[in-house]
Design an enzyme around this catalytic site. Structure first.
Site, mmCIF file in Angstrom:
data_model
loop_
_atom_site.group_PDB
_atom_site.id
_atom_site.type_symbol
_atom_site.label_atom_id
_atom_site.label_comp_id
_atom_site.label_asym_id
_atom_site.label_seq_id
_atom_site.Cartn_x
_atom_site.Cartn_y
_atom_site.Cartn_z
ATOM 1 N N SER A 57 7.161 -69.677 -66.531
ATOM 2 C CA SER A 57 7.389 -68.334 -67.071
ATOM 3 C C SER A 57 8.758 -67.838 -66.648
ATOM 4 O O SER A 57 9.271 -68.224 -65.587
ATOM 5 C CB SER A 57 6.324 -67.365 -66.551
ATOM 6 O OG SER A 57 6.687 -66.030 -66.867
ATOM 7 N N TYR A 108 2.401 -63.398 -59.248
ATOM 8 C CA TYR A 108 2.423 -64.293 -60.411
ATOM 9 C C TYR A 108 3.777 -65.000 -60.486
ATOM 10 O O TYR A 108 3.858 -66.217 -60.646
ATOM 11 C CB TYR A 108 2.159 -63.462 -61.665
ATOM 12 C CG TYR A 108 2.309 -64.182 -62.981
ATOM 13 C CD1 TYR A 108 1.313 -65.024 -63.450
ATOM 14 C CD2 TYR A 108 3.443 -63.996 -63.772
ATOM 15 C CE1 TYR A 108 1.440 -65.671 -64.662
ATOM 16 C CE2 TYR A 108 3.580 -64.639 -64.989
ATOM 17 C CZ TYR A 108 2.580 -65.474 -65.436
ATOM 18 O OH TYR A 108 2.703 -66.108 -66.639
#
Lengths: 440, 247
Positions: free
Chosen positions: B139, B152
């Protein structure tokens, strides 16, 4: 979010849900006071809009089974005809019935009980449906067919989503030898010639007429009549090298923005209609299935050409007995106003389907587009009066503004429909902006 | 699609991107093995993939958070896949993760520990055969820690670093490693967020870009590509300055 049908009119603020499995559909039914299912948003008006919950089923698009010997397919309701054609045409199968766009979902095709250019021979989409799985108002899921819950089976075909959420359907595809269509084109000088040509074409699998709805006087009702048959292996052109399904994908263009509404006036539209009429090449031609069935799909988002305020489509069916007279009246009124469609489409319909709210019956159907303006709305009300006087009916999948009276007169089996809903949805949890407007 | 890329094993197959990838690879004729915590939930999708593309597609159980399940999964794999893709991801709620150690661990395990362990094991098997492709979906959040989602982000950062190291190790041995850094994607993970349309990709778009990068043997891609240019200054900004940005 703001939602509308394909006509961009009306626009309504709706709570949108996008379930991906049956459980999420039944959860939504349990949680919302009222709701309506929505497919690809290709019905024109307010039939797939509900403020409290509009359940968009396009993620339910899985193909569950296919029998290559019979062409029977089972798929989820959000599967589009486009997807089915992509998967099954190379294997020799095509939808038995397709409307003028392949971007409709199977669920929508059933709920509107759509028809195509072959209605006079093959009936509506529903005629080829074997069974439907439906999520009901009490959250249960039932199968309906000719043998199981036959009343629900009939009412769901053309039932505009008001009997439940269609989850899955099993239906037949048509065997074809190629992906081409043999098309015959003729030009007619007036309405009686157009009607005659359509009747002459009634042995052909497919037939349709485009009518120049701005032509007046002796030319009133002139048009271009198309007939079509699926091409056989023997019809294949030599440049195909014997490949029956070799169509390169047709490039689609998109209408990028809505043009200003003043671009649509009687002069520009009249010129377009005249050009279209003269340009039609008469005689036999071998054309792609896209060209024959879906000429407008090549222009993605073509609905934008009617400007930001949107447009409404007026499609009626008129009984054979007085249709020539009724069509003459309708076309005279439209030509006199001069704000008619780019395209007016005229077709011969066959026998009525089993659904009590299913649209076509034996007679002629005329479809017209109008920009959504106050002037056009008053014209449309006048057209409604002509349709009512001749015992015709309006197509609910196209409707965005018709009145409850026309519905009641046009659909004499409405009570049968209401009785079925009393049984399965007594509290009328499945409803749409359209059903509320029409008192359905 | 050449035979040595098949079958394609997708870890995290019930995700929107995972399913979109299954369609893109099946369209090109690849056989599929879809790993998911609840493989029976993939039944309808497996039938759909088989009916649509005429490929073989099967599912296999894998609970990323459970070490035993991971071991069973690796033992149960019928073949060494030609391609393995990890799309596994868990965003979690940052605020809850700050005080809830179990949730924090789940985020770290799903985004880094489990995929790294699984890809390591499969890399070793591919080495034995001398060919294969490993694709990790990381990501842009791993490019720099942000106050709003650093748990995250840190796990994705670890995964990105793992992939770049793995690539360095395997490059001369015939195995291709691709790192994918999606920006915003319109999925269940982001549903309810207000995302800018021009920076938000559809799962299908992301899947198509991944397949293109795979066939083009790219090393690192951003999806949509414009995220590369957005992340460049964000990665380069000095820490004292970056901290002050409400970003």
């Amino acid at each position: 979010m703001m939602l509308s049908g394909w006509g961009n009119y009306p626009r309504v603020d709706c709570a949108v849900l996008r379930p991906r499995d049956t459980e999420q559909v039944t959860d939504a039914i349990g949680a919302r006071p009222t709701l309506i299912a929505r497919g690809a948003g290709r019905s024109y008006g307010d039939a797939a809009l509900n403020r409290a919950a509009t359940v968009v089923v396009t993620r339910l698009n899985r193909i569950a089974s296919f029998d290559p010997s019979s062409g029977v397919v089972t798929c989820e309701a959000g599967t589009t005809l486009d997807e089915l054609i992509e998967v099954f045409l190379p294997r020799g199968w095509f939808p038995w019935v397709t409307p003028g766009t392949r971007f409709v979902t199977v669920g929508g095709a059933i709920a509107s009980d759509v028809h195509g250019k072959n209605h006079h021979l093959d009936g509506t989409f529903g005629r080829h449906v074997i069974s439907i799985d439906l999520a009901l108002a009490d959250g249960s899921v039932v199968r309906c067919s000719d043998n199981e819950n036959p009343d629900l089976f009939a009412a769901t075909q053309g039932g505009m989503g008001l009997t439940g959420v269609i989850l899955r359907a099993t239906f037949r595809l048509r065997p074809v030898e190629t992906d081409l269509v043999v098309q015959h084109t003729t030009r007619t000088q007036d309405l009686s010639q157009t009607l005659q040509a359509l009747e002459d074409a009634s042995e052909a699998t497919y037939s349709v007429a485009w009518v120049d709805c701005l032509a007046r006087g002796p030319a009133l009702g002139r048009g271009v009549v198309y007939r079509g048959e699926h091409a056989t292996l023997g019809d294949l052109p030599p440049d195909r090298g014997g490949r029956p399904y070799g169509t390169a994908s047709i490039r689609s263009r998109t209408v990028p923005v809505s043009p200003p509404s003043f671009a649509l006036n009687r002069y520009s539209m009249g010129a377009l209609n005249a050009v279209y009429y003269r340009r039609a090449k008469t005689g036999r031609a071998l054309v792609s299935y896209q060209t024959f069935f879906y000429p407008l799909d090549a222009l993605l988002r073509w609905n934008r050409i009617y400007g930001r305020q949107g447009f409404v489509q007026h499609q009626c069916v008129l009984p054979l007995a007085s249709c020539a007279e009724a069509l003459r009246e309708l076309l005279t009124m439209i030509a006199a106003r001069g704000t008619g469609s780019f395209l007016a489409v005229l077709k011969l319909c066959g026998e009525e389907a089993r659904g009590p709210l299913s649209f076509p019956f034996r007679g002629y159907t005329l479809a017209l587009d109008f920009q959504a303006t106050a002037g056009n709305f008053s014209l449309l009300t006048e057209l409604d009066d002509v349709v009512a006087a001749h015992g015709g009916r309006l197509y609910l999948a196209k409707d965005a503004r018709g009145g409850a009276g026309l519905l009641r007169d046009g659909y004499p089996r409405l009570d049968e429909f209401s009785r079925t809903r009393d049984r399965y949805d007594p509290r009328r949890r499945f409803r749409s902006v359209q059903s509320e407007r029409l008192g359905l | 699609m050449s035979a040595d890329l098949s079958p394609v094993l997708i870890v995290g197959a019930t995700s929107d991107i995972g399913l979109a990838l299954a369609h893109e690879y099946a369209k090109r004729g690849a056989a599929l093995i879809l790993a998911a915590r609840q493989p029976d939930r993939l039944e309808a999708d497996l039938l759909d993939l088989q009916n649509r593309y005429g490929v073989s597609a099967r599912s296999i159980a894998l609970d990323l958070l459970d070490a035993d399940s991971r071991a069973r999964f690796l033992d149960a794999l019928p073949v060494v896949p030609g391609t393995v893709i990890s799309v596994a991801g868990l965003l979690g709620e940052q605020e809850r993760s700050e005080s809830d150690a179990a949730l924090a661990e789940a985020v770290m395990t799903t985004n880094y520990v489990a995929p790294a362990l699984i890809l390591s094991a499969l890399a070793n098997r591919m080495l034995g055969r001398g060919s294969g492709t490993i694709i990790g979906v990381s990501s842009v959040a791993g490019d720099r820690g942000r106050a709003s989602n650093y748990l995250y982000g840190s796990a994705k950062a670890g995964f990105s670093a793992f992939l770049s190291g793995l690539r360095a190790r395997l490059r001369a041995r015939g195995i291709h490693v691709l790192t994918v850094k999606p920006g915003f994607v319109d999925t269940r993970m982001t549903s309810g967020m207000k995302l800018p349309a021009v920076l938000t990709a559809s799962p299908t778009q992301v899947a198509q870009e991944i397949v293109r990068a795979h066939l083009g043997r790219r090393s690192v891609i951003y999806t949509l590509g414009r995220w590369r240019w957005i992340m460049l200054p964000i990665r380069l900004l000095p820490e004292p300055l970056f901290m002050r940005l409400k970003f």
